[in-house]
Write a protein that holds these residues in place. Structure first.
Motif, mmCIF file in Angstrom:
data_model
loop_
_atom_site.group_PDB
_atom_site.id
_atom_site.type_symbol
_atom_site.label_atom_id
_atom_site.label_comp_id
_atom_site.label_asym_id
_atom_site.label_seq_id
_atom_site.Cartn_x
_atom_site.Cartn_y
_atom_site.Cartn_z
ATOM 1 N N VAL A 1 19.419 13.400 -5.608
ATOM 2 C CA VAL A 1 18.084 13.553 -6.435
ATOM 3 C C VAL A 1 17.463 15.067 -5.898
ATOM 4 C CG1 VAL A 1 15.982 12.985 -7.544
ATOM 5 C CG2 VAL A 1 17.842 11.217 -7.250
ATOM 6 N N PHE A 2 17.106 15.888 -6.652
ATOM 7 C CA PHE A 2 16.418 17.044 -6.097
ATOM 8 C C PHE A 2 14.941 17.102 -6.823
ATOM 9 C CE2 PHE A 2 21.062 18.105 -5.903
ATOM 10 C CZ PHE A 2 20.968 18.607 -4.821
ATOM 11 N N LEU A 3 14.036 17.501 -5.871
ATOM 12 C CA LEU A 3 12.668 17.786 -6.627
ATOM 13 C C LEU A 3 12.688 19.402 -6.754
ATOM 14 C CD1 LEU A 3 9.731 17.228 -7.263
ATOM 15 C CD2 LEU A 3 9.197 17.606 -4.915
ATOM 16 N N ILE A 4 12.653 19.825 -8.016
ATOM 17 C CA ILE A 4 12.208 21.190 -8.398
ATOM 18 C C ILE A 4 10.821 21.593 -8.637
ATOM 19 C CG2 ILE A 4 12.969 23.193 -9.636
ATOM 20 C CD1 ILE A 4 15.709 21.607 -10.481
ATOM 21 N N ALA A 5 10.224 22.377 -7.857
ATOM 22 C CA ALA A 5 8.704 22.384 -8.143
ATOM 23 C C ALA A 5 8.485 23.881 -8.348
ATOM 24 C CB ALA A 5 7.919 21.997 -6.718
ATOM 25 N N GLY A 6 7.609 24.094 -9.430
ATOM 26 C CA GLY A 6 7.084 25.237 -9.858
ATOM 27 C C GLY A 6 5.589 25.513 -9.783
ATOM 28 N N TYR A 7 5.067 25.392 -8.076
ATOM 29 C CA TYR A 7 3.667 25.405 -8.067
ATOM 30 C C TYR A 7 3.218 26.879 -8.285
ATOM 31 C CZ TYR A 7 5.035 21.291 -5.681
ATOM 32 O OH TYR A 7 5.510 19.922 -5.388
ATOM 33 N N ALA A 8 2.060 27.000 -9.206
ATOM 34 C CA ALA A 8 1.371 28.294 -9.457
ATOM 35 C C ALA A 8 1.059 29.318 -8.277
ATOM 36 C CB ALA A 8 0.315 27.901 -10.342
ATOM 37 N N ARG A 9 0.610 28.546 -7.137
ATOM 38 C CA ARG A 9 0.234 29.184 -6.115
ATOM 39 C C ARG A 9 1.242 30.024 -5.123
ATOM 40 N NH1 ARG A 9 -1.541 24.063 -2.549
ATOM 41 N NH2 ARG A 9 0.425 23.285 -2.241
ATOM 42 N N TYR A 10 2.592 29.628 -5.692
ATOM 43 C CA TYR A 10 3.748 30.210 -4.668
ATOM 44 C C TYR A 10 4.350 31.284 -5.554
ATOM 45 C CZ TYR A 10 3.183 26.441 -1.268
ATOM 46 O OH TYR A 10 2.652 25.767 -0.394
ATOM 47 N N ARG A 11 4.166 31.056 -7.086
ATOM 48 C CA ARG A 11 4.817 31.971 -7.785
ATOM 49 C C ARG A 11 6.307 32.115 -7.933
ATOM 50 N NH1 ARG A 11 0.461 37.015 -8.088
ATOM 51 N NH2 ARG A 11 -1.213 35.805 -8.107
ATOM 52 N N CYS A 12 6.902 31.077 -7.493
ATOM 53 C CA CYS A 12 8.542 30.955 -7.396
ATOM 54 C C CYS A 12 8.927 29.508 -7.333
ATOM 55 C CB CYS A 12 9.054 31.777 -6.383
ATOM 56 S SG CYS A 12 8.782 31.566 -4.846
ATOM 57 N N PRO A 13 9.801 28.963 -7.952
ATOM 58 C CA PRO A 13 10.188 27.669 -7.532
ATOM 59 C C PRO A 13 10.783 27.396 -6.275
ATOM 60 C CG PRO A 13 11.954 28.921 -8.800
ATOM 61 C CD PRO A 13 11.069 29.767 -8.674
ATOM 62 N N TYR A 14 10.724 26.209 -6.091
ATOM 63 C CA TYR A 14 11.280 25.603 -4.698
ATOM 64 C C TYR A 14 11.769 24.202 -4.959
ATOM 65 C CZ TYR A 14 8.541 29.160 -1.851
ATOM 66 O OH TYR A 14 8.388 30.359 -1.380
ATOM 67 N N VAL A 15 13.049 24.165 -4.118
ATOM 68 C CA VAL A 15 13.892 22.926 -4.355
ATOM 69 C C VAL A 15 14.064 22.012 -3.089
ATOM 70 C CG1 VAL A 15 16.043 21.813 -5.060
ATOM 71 C CG2 VAL A 15 15.199 24.027 -6.225
ATOM 72 N N TRP A 16 13.434 20.720 -3.162
ATOM 73 C CA TRP A 16 13.904 19.794 -1.948
ATOM 74 C C TRP A 16 14.729 18.658 -2.339
ATOM 75 C CZ3 TRP A 16 9.108 22.049 -3.283
ATOM 76 C CH2 TRP A 16 8.390 22.597 -2.484
#
Length: 196
Positions: A56-71
């Protein structure tokens, strides 16, 4: 809200900026019912650890970073030790080509999903976005209409956004054609039942 209907992965929205991607690690010919026959019950990380045959991966698109990250959210020890770049830990986002290219290219979410599926699956699969038609056929008619419509919309986006050289684009098109026929048949049946 769960998104089901694919053979190799399942998505669960978790808040406005996060989604969980559960990728099957079991070769599909050993999983008679496909990944979509199982449900993600809870979005809590401790519950995700109980899942077998999935990463399982967490895909996050937090507005403050302006790009997605995956954990990575499950099987961190074995997966990070064997498959990740030096220095990566469960607390840091994964170094993915798709997320690194996000700032300089027009990268779609499905491309991130494709990269993650490719990282996880031990055997080569011809189409990471293969529809689980057996699952779709088991749904009640109204749910089948909604699910087939959502799958159709998603696959059409891949068809529109991808390069013609995408290795699995012909299989995506075949699933689009099959889904379109099923969806229109369902809509006709539903409309007929309403007018009777």
């Amino acid at each position: 809200m769960e998104h089901q209907g694919f053979k190799y992965f399942q998505v669960l929205l978790r808040g406005r900026e996060e989604l969980l991607l559960a990728v099957s690690t079991m070769p599909h010919n050993e999983d008679k019912h496909g990944l979509s026959s199982h449900r993600l019950i809870s979005p809590l990380d401790e519950d995700l650890e109980k899942m077998k045959n999935r990463i399982v991966f967490l895909i996050a698109g937090y507005a403050r970073y302006r790009c997605p990250y995956v954990w990575l959210r499950t099987q961190q020890d074995s997966f990070l030790d064997n498959d990740s770049e030096a220095g990566e830990t469960a607390d840091n986002p994964l170094h993915l080509k798709s997320t690194m290219d996000w700032k300089v290219k027009d990268i779609a979410l499905w491309e991130i999903v494709w990269e993650l599926i490719s990282m996880v699956t031990e055997t080569t699969i011809s189409n990471p976005f293969k529809v689980d038609f057996a699952y779709l056929d088991r749904l009640p008619e109204k749910e089948r209409i909604l699910c087939s419509g959502a799958l159709l919309s998603f696959l059409q986006q891949i068809w529109i956004q991808s390069e013609p050289s995408l290795p699995f684009i012909d299989e995506v098109y075949q699933d689009i054609a099959t889904l379109h026929n099923k969806h229109m048949t369902l809509l006709y049946s539903e409309a007929k039942s309403i007018t009777q």
